[in-house]
Design an enzyme around this catalytic site. Sequence first.
Site, short mmCIF file in Angstrom:
data_model
loop_
_atom_site.label_atom_id
_atom_site.label_comp_id
_atom_site.label_asym_id
_atom_site.label_seq_id
_atom_site.Cartn_x
_atom_site.Cartn_y
_atom_site.Cartn_z
N LYS A 43 82.86 74.89 35.57
CA LYS A 43 81.98 75.19 36.70
C LYS A 43 82.58 76.23 37.65
O LYS A 43 81.87 76.92 38.35
CB LYS A 43 81.59 73.91 37.43
CG LYS A 43 80.70 73.06 36.53
CD LYS A 43 80.07 71.90 37.23
CE LYS A 43 79.04 71.24 36.33
NZ LYS A 43 79.65 70.52 35.19
C1 LIG Z 1 78.91 70.11 34.07
C2 LIG Z 1 79.69 69.86 32.83
C3 LIG Z 1 79.07 69.87 31.54
C4 LIG Z 1 77.58 70.05 31.36
O1 LIG Z 1 77.16 71.37 31.66
P1 LIG Z 1 75.59 71.65 31.93
O2 LIG Z 1 75.55 73.08 32.36
O3 LIG Z 1 75.20 70.70 33.02
O4 LIG Z 1 74.87 71.39 30.67
C5 LIG Z 1 79.88 69.70 30.43
N1 LIG Z 1 81.21 69.49 30.55
C6 LIG Z 1 81.84 69.46 31.75
C7 LIG Z 1 83.30 69.22 31.80
C8 LIG Z 1 81.10 69.65 32.93
O5 LIG Z 1 81.73 69.63 34.12
#
Ligand SMILES: *Cc1c(COP(=O)(O)O)cnc(C)c1O
Length: 471
Positions: A111
Site C-alpha cells: 500500500k
Molecule cells: C490490502 C492488501 C491486499 C489486498 O489488496 P486489494 O487492493 O485490496 O485487493 C493484499 N495483501 C496485503 C498485504 C494488503 O495489505
Amino acid sequence: MRYLSTRGQAPDLAFDDVVLAGLAGDGGLYLPASYPNVAAEDISRLAGLPYAAAAARLIAPFVDGAGRDALEAAAAAAYAGFSHAAVAPLTQIGDNLFVLELFHGPTLAFKDLAMQLLGRLMNHVLRERGLRATIVGATSGDTGAAAIEAFRGQDAVDVFILYPDGRVSDVQRRQMTTVADSNVHTLAINGSFDDAQAILKSLFRDAAWRARLGLAGVNSINWARVVAQMVYYFTSGVSLGAPHRKISFAVPTGNFGDVLAGYVAKRMGLPVERLIVATNANDILARALATGRYEPRGVTPTQSPSMDIQVSSNFERLLFDATGRDAATTRAAFASLEQSGGFDIPAGALEAIRADFDAHAVGEAETTSEIARTWRESGYVLDPHTATGVSAARARLAEDPSTPVVALATAHPAKFPDAIEHAIGRRPAPPDRLKPILAASERFARIESDVARVKSFIEENARAARVLAKA
Ligand SMILES: *Cc1c(COP(=O)(O)O)cnc(C)c1O
C-alpha cells in the site's frame, strides 16, 4: 483527462478533483473517460529507467496539464524513502515463477507504493487551492499505517485512523501508534472493524459535517491509488521481456484495487496473458467468476487479514467496463447488492471478465503449505498474503508452463511472524526499519464505538475545524 462515475449520475471531474473526492457523489467510482495507449516502443523505453521516472511517465497522461510538473517531483519524493534501490524488485523462485517484492516501503506492505504518491499529490492540490483536509480512515491493518506514513507532518492535512482495539497485530498497531507527528491521531475503537467502518460511513454521509471538516478519503477506491499501482505491472513486465513477451500476474486480492491496476496496465497496452485473482477463504471473487453470481457471505478471519473482505469495492469499475460502460446496469447491480444481497453478472459482461481474469481461492492449510514449500525449495519466505498468490501462480503454471507468472508479494513476512513460525518453525528477522517501532512508546486515544464521540474528538483536534470556527 476527464473522469466519469460508474453510476452515471455525478458530474465528470478532472484528475485533481478525483484525487480529493475519492467516492463519486452518486455512490459510484471514478474511471478515466478512456485509457491512454502506450505504444510498444514506449514500453521498451521504460527499460533501465529509475522507478520514479517510469511512474511519472506512465501516470502523466492521466493527469491534467498543470499537475504534470508536480507529478515528477511527487514521484521522486514518494519512492526515495524505499529501502531497495529498484523500489519493486523481482526475484525468481521457480521455472517461470517470479515474486514482485512490493514491501520495501516504510510500512512493509504494497500500500505504500500508492499511498506515498497519493499523499504528495493530495497535499499539492490542497496547497494550490489554499485548503485543508481531514483524512479519516478505518483500518483492519495495513491501510492505516500506510496512510499515517504518507500524511505525517504534512501541514495541510490532519489524519484520524480508527482501528478495532485489540484486533490488529502488534506490529500493525505499533506502526500507527508510535508516530510522533502532531497531525496524526490514532483512535482505538472499542468494537470490531465493522463498527469502525460503520462509524466512518456515517461521518461521510453527514454532508454538512463532511464539508465543514474538508473530509477526504484515501481508501483503495481513490483513483490515484489505482493508477499508481499500474506502474509496477509495466516495470516488472519490461524486466521479463515486454512488449515482446506476454506475462501473467497472480495477485493476492481483497478490495480488488491491486488487480484492477493490472487490468488498467493491460488496457494501456502491456501484453498481459492472464490476471489471476488469488483469494483466501473469503472467496467471493472466485465464486463470482465461476458462477456469475456476485454474493457476499460472512467474513472468515484468516492468517491473511488484509484480504478478509466481503465486498470488493473496485470490482464495480471492472463491471462498468465489462458491460460496455453501461452506468444503468452498473447502478442496478449495486442497488440489488444493497437490497437483496447480491447480483447476477450479465452474460456478456461475465464473458468479457473471463477473457482477462482467472480466480483461485486458497484455503488456510494450502496457504501454510505454500509458505513451507517455497521455503524448502527456494529458501524464500513468503508472507501469508503473498503465499495465496504464489499458490495460484503455480496452478496457472501447471496449465501453461511457457508464460512467465509474476506473483505480487504484497507484504513483508516480518509483519506476520506467527503465521510464518507456524509454517516453517522459525520467526522472520525484523527488518531494520521495524526495530525502532518495536521499542518506541505508543500514543493513541481509546474511544467508545459511537459516532458522536468520534465526531467530537475529530472536531477538537482537526485544524480544518479550527480555521472554520474562527472565520
Ligand atoms: C490490502 C492488501 C491486499 C489486498 O489488496 P486489494 O487492493 O485490496 O485487493 C493484499 N495483501 C496485503 C498485504 C494488503 O495489505
